[in-house]
Every structure is written in C-alpha cells, then in structure tokens.
Scaffold this motif. Structure first.
Motif, PDB file in Angstrom:
ATOM      1  N   SER A  33       0.822  -1.224   0.000  1.00 30.84           N
ATOM      2  CA  SER A  33       0.000   0.000   0.000  1.00 30.84           C
ATOM      3  C   SER A  33       0.853   1.271   0.000  1.00 30.84           C
ATOM      4  O   SER A  33       0.501   2.272   0.616  1.00 30.84           O
ATOM      5  CB  SER A  33      -0.951   0.004   1.216  1.00 30.84           C
ATOM      6  N   TYR A 127      -2.750  -4.357  18.375  1.00 30.92           N
ATOM      7  CA  TYR A 127      -2.905  -3.185  17.523  1.00 30.92           C
ATOM      8  C   TYR A 127      -2.258  -1.971  18.174  1.00 30.92           C
ATOM      9  O   TYR A 127      -2.474  -1.689  19.350  1.00 30.92           O
ATOM     10  CB  TYR A 127      -4.396  -2.915  17.254  1.00 30.92           C
ATOM     11  N   GLY A 129      -1.920   2.003  17.047  1.00 29.81           N
ATOM     12  CA  GLY A 129      -2.269   3.022  16.064  1.00 29.81           C
ATOM     13  C   GLY A 129      -2.926   2.401  14.852  1.00 29.81           C
ATOM     14  O   GLY A 129      -3.889   1.633  14.963  1.00 29.81           O
ATOM     15  N   ASP A 130      -2.372   2.699  13.671  1.00 28.56           N
ATOM     16  CA  ASP A 130      -2.917   2.170  12.418  1.00 28.56           C
ATOM     17  C   ASP A 130      -2.356   0.806  12.051  1.00 28.56           C
ATOM     18  O   ASP A 130      -2.666   0.283  10.976  1.00 28.56           O
ATOM     19  CB  ASP A 130      -2.617   3.149  11.270  1.00 28.56           C
ATOM     20  N   PHE A 131      -1.554   0.217  12.912  1.00 29.63           N
ATOM     21  CA  PHE A 131      -0.828  -0.994  12.546  1.00 29.63           C
ATOM     22  C   PHE A 131      -1.322  -2.217  13.313  1.00 29.63           C
ATOM     23  O   PHE A 131      -1.550  -2.165  14.520  1.00 29.63           O
ATOM     24  CB  PHE A 131       0.669  -0.809  12.807  1.00 29.63           C
ATOM     25  N   THR A 132      -1.466  -3.313  12.553  1.00 25.16           N
ATOM     26  CA  THR A 132      -1.737  -4.615  13.154  1.00 25.16           C
ATOM     27  C   THR A 132      -0.405  -5.317  13.363  1.00 25.16           C
ATOM     28  O   THR A 132       0.376  -5.462  12.419  1.00 25.16           O
ATOM     29  CB  THR A 132      -2.623  -5.473  12.241  1.00 25.16           C
ATOM     30  N   ALA A 173      -1.754   2.024   4.398  1.00 26.22           N
ATOM     31  CA  ALA A 173      -3.012   1.839   5.128  1.00 26.22           C
ATOM     32  C   ALA A 173      -3.637   0.464   4.916  1.00 26.22           C
ATOM     33  O   ALA A 173      -4.349  -0.036   5.782  1.00 26.22           O
ATOM     34  CB  ALA A 173      -4.000   2.931   4.717  1.00 26.22           C
ATOM     35  N   THR A 174      -3.395  -0.162   3.759  1.00 25.63           N
ATOM     36  CA  THR A 174      -3.968  -1.482   3.496  1.00 25.63           C
ATOM     37  C   THR A 174      -2.856  -2.475   3.173  1.00 25.63           C
ATOM     38  O   THR A 174      -2.963  -3.281   2.254  1.00 25.63           O
ATOM     39  CB  THR A 174      -4.982  -1.418   2.337  1.00 25.63           C
ATOM     40  N   HIS A 233       2.196  11.489  11.239  1.00 23.73           N
ATOM     41  CA  HIS A 233       2.093  10.025  11.218  1.00 23.73           C
ATOM     42  C   HIS A 233       3.485   9.496  10.923  1.00 23.73           C
ATOM     43  O   HIS A 233       4.202  10.069  10.103  1.00 23.73           O
ATOM     44  CB  HIS A 233       1.106   9.580  10.140  1.00 23.73           C
ATOM     45  N   GLN A 235       4.458   7.191   9.198  1.00 18.29           N
ATOM     46  CA  GLN A 235       4.646   6.820   7.800  1.00 18.29           C
ATOM     47  C   GLN A 235       4.403   7.990   6.842  1.00 18.29           C
ATOM     48  O   GLN A 235       4.380   7.802   5.630  1.00 18.29           O
ATOM     49  CB  GLN A 235       3.756   5.629   7.439  1.00 18.29           C
ATOM     50  N   PHE A 256       1.170   8.317   4.023  1.00 19.81           N
ATOM     51  CA  PHE A 256       0.426   7.128   4.441  1.00 19.81           C
ATOM     52  C   PHE A 256      -0.963   7.120   3.803  1.00 19.81           C
ATOM     53  O   PHE A 256      -1.655   8.134   3.791  1.00 19.81           O
ATOM     54  CB  PHE A 256       0.305   7.135   5.970  1.00 19.81           C
ATOM     55  N   THR A 258      -3.693   4.591   0.891  1.00 26.56           N
ATOM     56  CA  THR A 258      -3.987   3.418   0.075  1.00 26.56           C
ATOM     57  C   THR A 258      -3.237   3.492  -1.244  1.00 26.56           C
ATOM     58  O   THR A 258      -3.164   4.545  -1.874  1.00 26.56           O
ATOM     59  CB  THR A 258      -5.503   3.315  -0.189  1.00 26.56           C
TER      60      THR A 258
END
Length: 264
Positions: A33, A127, A129-132, A173-174, A233, A235, A256, A258
């Motif tokens: 992404s 998890y 933030g935005d990260f798994t 993001a994805t 962010h 990223q 950061f 898609t």
C-alpha cells in the motif's frame, strides 16, 4: 533574503530511481500500500555544502521555484501534484548514515525474530495506532513491550538504513504484510544504494558514506506543517539526502494511505 538565498536548485527530471520505479519494486509497493505514495526525486544545487549550513540549505530548498513547482506530493485525492507552496519555516533533523553492509540486520536472525530461511516469527495479534502487529518483527519495531525492543540501540534506530527498513516493514493503510523478511531487506538495500553516495578514502582505501541525510518538515507562516503532510504520522515522512561532492540532493517522500494501482 538571508544567507539561505545563496543556494539555488535545478530539477533533475531525467533521474530515475529503479529501486522504487522498477517493475519488481512496483509489485511490492502495491502489496504494501505504498505504490504512488512513495516518491524519490533529484535536484542539483550550485554552491558548496557543509552540514552546519543545514538550516539555510533546507530553507532555500523549500523556497526555490524549481522545488516548489517540481517537488511532488500526494493530494487529498491520491494523485501526485506539485508542492506549490513556499515554506516560511522548516525543521531539520540530521540523521546518522554510516552503515555500509546489510549484515546490520543479521541480529534479526540471531534473536529468532527471523528464522534461518527468512520466515518471520509470528505472535498473537495486537494493535498499535494504524498498525496490526501479528509478527515479532513489527512488534520489535513498534512495541516497547517486545522482548526484542532493545535489539537495536536508540542511536542505531536513527540510522537511515534502519529507518528505511522500518518504513518498508510498516507500509501503508492497506498493507499486505510479508511472511518472509527477504522482500523488505531487498528493497531497503536497493533504495539505500539508489539514494546514498559512497566514497573510497584515497589513503586507506576504506569506504565511507559521503551523503548527509536530514529528516525535514516545512511549515507555513502560521507554523502549520504542510510537508510531508498536514497530519503527523510515522509513515508520513520526507528525507533530503545530500551529496556534497556532486552537489545533488535526493528527496525521499511518502504519505500514508492506500496504494495506487495504475501504471503497473
């Protein structure tokens, strides 16, 4: 204008960065992404550069017409567009750039984060933030609760090579994360070689990095940050990599979001 005006710039439109624009790179960047959001560009400058001039240099860079109308950023609609705005203020952080070998990452294997064939060790999902986080590599990069969080010192984590690797591992993001570390290491090495200049000492014959690397931010008169993005962010990033011998400056930028699927 102040002493920053001594530097002027020309856009090197013919300079290509195959580490990012090549077919193999594009496939990985789509998966992570980052395609269409990770951009490298090159400019030349006309005066000698010393690291103590970094504030003047970066200010001049973001006030130069050649930069303002050629430096690309990702718009709110996901397209690459010219920056289009001169900076009133800048912030500049010098980073270490001294690593010459990918053996720097051998300790990932030694610690068991990565197995012998490159497979990344898994962990229970969490998890941040935005990260798994579903493997020990991302856990080491993001969580101070990781058993391996101190595998690299704070100083080493500010090495440009480490930061590049971290950015590739975290993605957009994805992001579809890799099960094997090899794609991350491969693209990190290629981007590093594309951006950084290495010089041989004529007396000792030893190699050393000749480039200076700076993490940069640009702000409006009101102090609002707009580059690399209005939102903070980890990223969203921009680096200037300055080769004082050739008088070239490479820019590495990412926003950061898609990935773009066009032009594969």
């Amino acid at each position: 204008m102040d002493t920053a005006s001594k530097f002027s710039f020309q856009y090197l439109s013919g300079k290509k960065f195959n580490s990012i624009e090549g077919k193999d790179a594009k496939e990985s960047l789509v998966k992570w992404s980052m395609k269409g959001r990770l951009k490298a560009q090159a400019f030349s400058f006309d005066q000698p550069f010393k690291s103590y001039q970094k504030e003047d240099f970066v200010t001049a860079f973001f006030q130069d017409d050649a930069v303002v109308y050629n430096l690309q950023v990702v718009s709110s609609t996901g397209n690459l567009v010219p920056l289009g705005l001169k900076a009133a203020k800048v912030s500049v952080e010098e980073l270490s750039c001294s690593v010459l070998s990918m053996t720097f990452f051998d300790r990932l294997f030694d610690a068991g984060i990565v197995r012998e064939q490159g497979q990344i060790s898994k962990c229970f999902d969490e998890y941040i933030g935005d990260f798994t986080i579903s493997d020990e590599l991302r856990k080491m990069l993001l969580s101070d609760e990781s058993d391996h969080f101190d595998l690299y010192s704070d100083t080493e984590k500010q090495e440009f090579l480490f930061l590049l690797f971290r950015h590739m591992c975290l993605g957009g993001a994805t992001c579809q994360y890799e099960d094997n570390v090899k794609p991350y290491l491969d693209i990190t090495k290629l981007i590093y070689k594309d951006l950084v200049s290495v010089q041989k000492d004529p007396k000792s014959g030893d190699l050393h990095v000749a480039s200076h690397v700076f993490r940069v931010h640009a702000q409006t008169e009101d102090g609002d940050e707009y580059y690399p993005d209005t939102l903070e962010h980890e990223q969203n990033f921009a680096y200037l990599i300055i080769d004082p011998l050739r008088r070239h400056v490479n820019v590495l930028y990412h926003k950061f979001g898609t990935s773009s699927f066009d032009d594969l």
